[in-house]
Design an enzyme around this catalytic site. Structure first.
Site, PDB file in Angstrom:
ATOM      1  N   GLY A  59       0.821  -1.203   0.000  1.00 56.59           N
ATOM      2  CA  GLY A  59       0.000   0.000   0.000  1.00 56.59           C
ATOM      3  C   GLY A  59       0.855   1.253   0.000  1.00 56.59           C
ATOM      4  O   GLY A  59       2.054   1.204   0.291  1.00 56.59           O
ATOM      5  N   CYS A  86       5.262  -6.108   1.721  1.00 59.33           N
ATOM      6  CA  CYS A  86       5.623  -4.688   1.674  1.00 59.33           C
ATOM      7  C   CYS A  86       4.938  -3.939   2.827  1.00 59.33           C
ATOM      8  O   CYS A  86       5.288  -4.145   3.972  1.00 59.33           O
ATOM      9  CB  CYS A  86       5.283  -4.098   0.312  1.00 59.33           C
ATOM     10  SG  CYS A  86       6.107  -2.519  -0.018  1.00 59.33           S
ATOM     11  N   TYR A  87       3.946  -3.099   2.568  1.00 56.74           N
ATOM     12  CA  TYR A  87       3.220  -2.451   3.661  1.00 56.74           C
ATOM     13  C   TYR A  87       2.628  -3.497   4.598  1.00 56.74           C
ATOM     14  O   TYR A  87       2.591  -3.300   5.816  1.00 56.74           O
ATOM     15  CB  TYR A  87       2.107  -1.555   3.105  1.00 56.74           C
ATOM     16  CG  TYR A  87       1.371  -0.771   4.172  1.00 56.74           C
ATOM     17  CD1 TYR A  87       1.765   0.523   4.497  1.00 56.74           C
ATOM     18  CD2 TYR A  87       0.304  -1.326   4.866  1.00 56.74           C
ATOM     19  CE1 TYR A  87       1.109   1.248   5.492  1.00 56.74           C
ATOM     20  CE2 TYR A  87      -0.360  -0.618   5.863  1.00 56.74           C
ATOM     21  CZ  TYR A  87       0.048   0.660   6.168  1.00 56.74           C
ATOM     22  OH  TYR A  87      -0.601   1.368   7.162  1.00 56.74           O
ATOM     23  N   HIS A 177       7.686  -7.587  -3.589  1.00 62.74           N
ATOM     24  CA  HIS A 177       6.404  -7.986  -4.186  1.00 62.74           C
ATOM     25  C   HIS A 177       6.593  -9.270  -4.998  1.00 62.74           C
ATOM     26  O   HIS A 177       6.995  -9.222  -6.170  1.00 62.74           O
ATOM     27  CB  HIS A 177       5.870  -6.875  -5.089  1.00 62.74           C
ATOM     28  CG  HIS A 177       5.391  -5.675  -4.348  1.00 62.74           C
ATOM     29  ND1 HIS A 177       4.099  -5.549  -3.880  1.00 62.74           N
ATOM     30  CD2 HIS A 177       6.035  -4.531  -3.972  1.00 62.74           C
ATOM     31  CE1 HIS A 177       3.965  -4.395  -3.261  1.00 62.74           C
ATOM     32  NE2 HIS A 177       5.125  -3.761  -3.288  1.00 62.74           N
ATOM     33  N   GLU A 179       4.320 -11.008  -6.303  1.00 64.38           N
ATOM     34  CA  GLU A 179       3.250 -11.178  -7.288  1.00 64.38           C
ATOM     35  C   GLU A 179       3.585 -10.609  -8.661  1.00 64.38           C
ATOM     36  O   GLU A 179       2.941 -10.962  -9.657  1.00 64.38           O
ATOM     37  CB  GLU A 179       1.956 -10.533  -6.782  1.00 64.38           C
ATOM     38  CG  GLU A 179       2.010  -9.041  -6.564  1.00 64.38           C
ATOM     39  CD  GLU A 179       2.488  -8.660  -5.172  1.00 64.38           C
ATOM     40  OE1 GLU A 179       2.276  -7.513  -4.760  1.00 64.38           O
ATOM     41  OE2 GLU A 179       3.083  -9.522  -4.491  1.00 64.38           O
ATOM     42  N   ASP A 234     -17.280 -11.978 -22.676  1.00 59.15           N
ATOM     43  CA  ASP A 234     -17.948 -11.908 -21.377  1.00 59.15           C
ATOM     44  C   ASP A 234     -19.460 -12.075 -21.495  1.00 59.15           C
ATOM     45  O   ASP A 234     -20.067 -12.884 -20.790  1.00 59.15           O
ATOM     46  CB  ASP A 234     -17.630 -10.578 -20.690  1.00 59.15           C
ATOM     47  CG  ASP A 234     -16.148 -10.364 -20.470  1.00 59.15           C
ATOM     48  OD1 ASP A 234     -15.409 -11.370 -20.470  1.00 59.15           O
ATOM     49  OD2 ASP A 234     -15.728  -9.206 -20.321  1.00 59.15           O
ATOM     50  N   LYS A 376     -10.647 -12.433 -16.251  1.00 60.07           N
ATOM     51  CA  LYS A 376     -10.875 -12.599 -17.694  1.00 60.07           C
ATOM     52  C   LYS A 376     -10.465 -13.978 -18.194  1.00 60.07           C
ATOM     53  O   LYS A 376     -11.208 -14.616 -18.945  1.00 60.07           O
ATOM     54  CB  LYS A 376     -10.110 -11.518 -18.465  1.00 60.07           C
ATOM     55  CG  LYS A 376     -10.383 -11.517 -19.964  1.00 60.07           C
ATOM     56  CD  LYS A 376     -11.749 -10.947 -20.261  1.00 60.07           C
ATOM     57  CE  LYS A 376     -11.955 -10.735 -21.750  1.00 60.07           C
ATOM     58  NZ  LYS A 376     -13.230 -10.071 -22.053  1.00 60.07           N
TER      59      LYS A 376
END
Length: 520
Positions: A59, A86-87, A177, A179, A234, A376
């Site tokens: 964050g 992180c945060y 991070h 990710e 979609d 998606k």
């Protein structure tokens, strides 16, 4: 609260712009997870959600600021594994008795390398094969003292506590991070964490399909449902899923605004009528849309005009469906996340689309959104489970305003016809060379200019066409696709030879940023 019955992982969002990537990593491991902003995660919420593990996101705030975000203290009392990123690491340390400091020359932004210490940690299985791991850092504050019970398992030049853990309680905290793609071994990191937490990978599209069908039947009962069908992935997956659930209680409305690709309207209608036997209203309103767009050149005015007309037309046809009580929409999970993101969190500018936004309240309809828990690529996987052909599922994204934003300047029927044909030739070339699935999005655009040329010993003064192809992970950033000169030459020749009214072809080499994928 979702009705999903799988093992669940909770991601508490502190506003990182890459929090969605955490969820993507976990979904790729067949782990069901949800993102919720920190201020919504109360003790009652935690008891109801009953997560099997918790991740605290990064964050933009500073733990040292009075009143800055915190995780509920009960997160650390639930007896489940917790990972702080992180945060998330910093608030975990602060809340459990450690300390965080600002500045002091220990900020890190961008690529960094973490080296291990002598201790072994199950979270790091498969890491440090070469005695260091590349990671992505983005922090100004740093942990200056770890909480009691924690040990250090990895350090970087400016983060002495880059990896810390209290292994006995399965509390883990990292400054980087894992990710993002710039942490190459990040997927293995998350794989280790969910293994520690005891997830079995029970989140599959086959299972989701069965649950979604049951949920639709329970929600709708014997009432009628209408679905705005655009022909995109979609809305198409939404329609077919609903049809499997409620059959003839579903009516789709396909609004053809005259701004589709060559033969696209016919292909969409044929696919649904021939293969799925779904009640379908083909609303050919191309004259209305093109008439209203005549003389319009400003791109935002184009978008707003198309959006307003779509709503008006959809409502007109929907009013003809007797007994309709529900409106089906192809809302995806990223839309849900963005709608509840807390102030200061990630924000995405959504361009105007030819969707049905605002209609439910106006028409007194209740919403059915069976894809609202999916990303998606999960929608594409669900589409395959439902029997949609791969050729349709794998189609490149197509903008809501259609070819209107690939026709800078005034839109005319002549220019649209040229653009449709040029685009068809270009995409045919890409398919013939086996490149379609390597490209995120490819299209032609007709430019608001004419150029002098020579064809058959005669002077021409015809339109110029720009062709564009990009690679991307999520559409937020994009690079141009590196076609060979041979491919470009062959494609240019075909477009000019086969499309009357074009005598020049440009290739758009602009990345995103600074450009956008579409021209308007």
């Amino acid at each position: 609260m979702t009705s999903i019955s799988h093992d669940r992982l909770l991601i508490i969002d502190f506003g990182s712009q890459v929090t969605q990537l955490i969820a993507r990593r976990l979904r790729e491991l067949s782990v069901y997870c949800e993102i919720h902003p920190y201020q919504n995660v109360t003790d009652a919420f935690l008891a109801d959600f009953a997560p099997k593990a918790v991740i605290l996101s990064g964050g933009p705030d500073s733990v040292t600021r009075e009143g800055s975000p915190r995780a509920p203290q009960s997160v650390f009392e639930m007896g489940v594994p917790v990972l702080g990123i992180c945060y998330g690491q910093q608030t975990m340390m602060e809340q459990l008795g450690g300390k965080v400091q600002s500045g002091h020359g220990t900020a890190e932004f961008g690529r960094a390398f973490v080296t291990p210490n002598a201790h072994k940690l199950d979270l790091l299985d498969g890491w440090f094969a070469n005695d260091k791991e590349q990671v992505w850092m983005s922090h100004g504050d740093h942990v200056s003292q770890i909480a009691p019970g924690f040990e250090v398992y990895g350090t970087s030049p400016n983060a002495p506590y880059a990896i810390t853990a209290d292994a006995s309680r399965h509390f883990y905290a990292v400054q980087f991070h894992p990710e993002v793609h710039h942490t190459p071994n990040g997927a293995k990191f998350y794989e280790n964490f969910v293994k520690i937490a005891g997830f079995t990978g029970d989140w599959t599209m086959a299972g989701y399909k069965d649950q979604a069908i049951a949920a639709i039947r329970e929600q709708v009962g014997d009432k009628q449902v209408i679905c705005g069908l655009s022909g995109g992935v979609d809305s198409s997956v939404t329609a077919i899923l609903l049809h499997e659930a409620i059959g003839d209680q579903l009516t789709c409305v396909f609004v053809d605004h005259g701004l589709l690709r060559l033969n696209e309207a016919e292909e969409v209608v044929k696919m649904f009528r021939d293969n799925y036997n779904i009640k379908l209203i083909h609303a050919d309103e191309s004259d209305l849309f093109l008439g209203e767009l005549e003389g319009v050149s400003d791109p935002e005015v184009k978008r707003k005009t198309i959006g307003k007309l779509f709503i008006d037309v959809f409502q007109k046809y929907a009013n003809e469906i007797e007994g309709a009580e529900f409106l089906a929409q192809g809302t995806l999970y990223p839309d849900v996340i963005e709608s509840v993101s807390f102030s200061g969190g990630p924000s995405v500018t959504i361009k105007s689309h030819h969707n049905v936004g605002g209609l439910p309240e106006k028409m007194g309809l209740k919403l059915v959104e069976p894809l609202r828990e999916l990303f998606k690529d999960e929608v594409r996987a669900l589409g395959l489970e439902l029997g949609l052909p791969q050729s349709f599922i794998g189609r490149h994204p197509f903008p809501g305003p259609g070819l209107a934003i690939r026709c800078p300047g005034e839109i005319t029927r002549e220019k649209l016809a040229i653009l449709q044909q040029a685009d068809a030739v270009y995409i045919d070339q890409i398919r013939k060379h086996g490149l379609y699935d390597e490209i995120w999005q490819a299209f032609a655009a007709i430019l608001p200019m004419k150029t002098v040329g020579v064809m058959g010993d005669g002077r021409t003064y015809d339109y110029a066409v720009a062709i564009r192809a990009v690679t991307s992970v999520d559409g937020m950033t994009a690079d141009t696709y590196p076609f060979t000169h041979e491919f470009m030459g062959e494609t240019m020749t075909r477009i000019i030879n086969e499309v009357k009214g074009v005598n020049r072809v440009f290739y758009d080499l602009t990345s995103k940023p600074p450009g956008t994928i579409e021209l308007e």
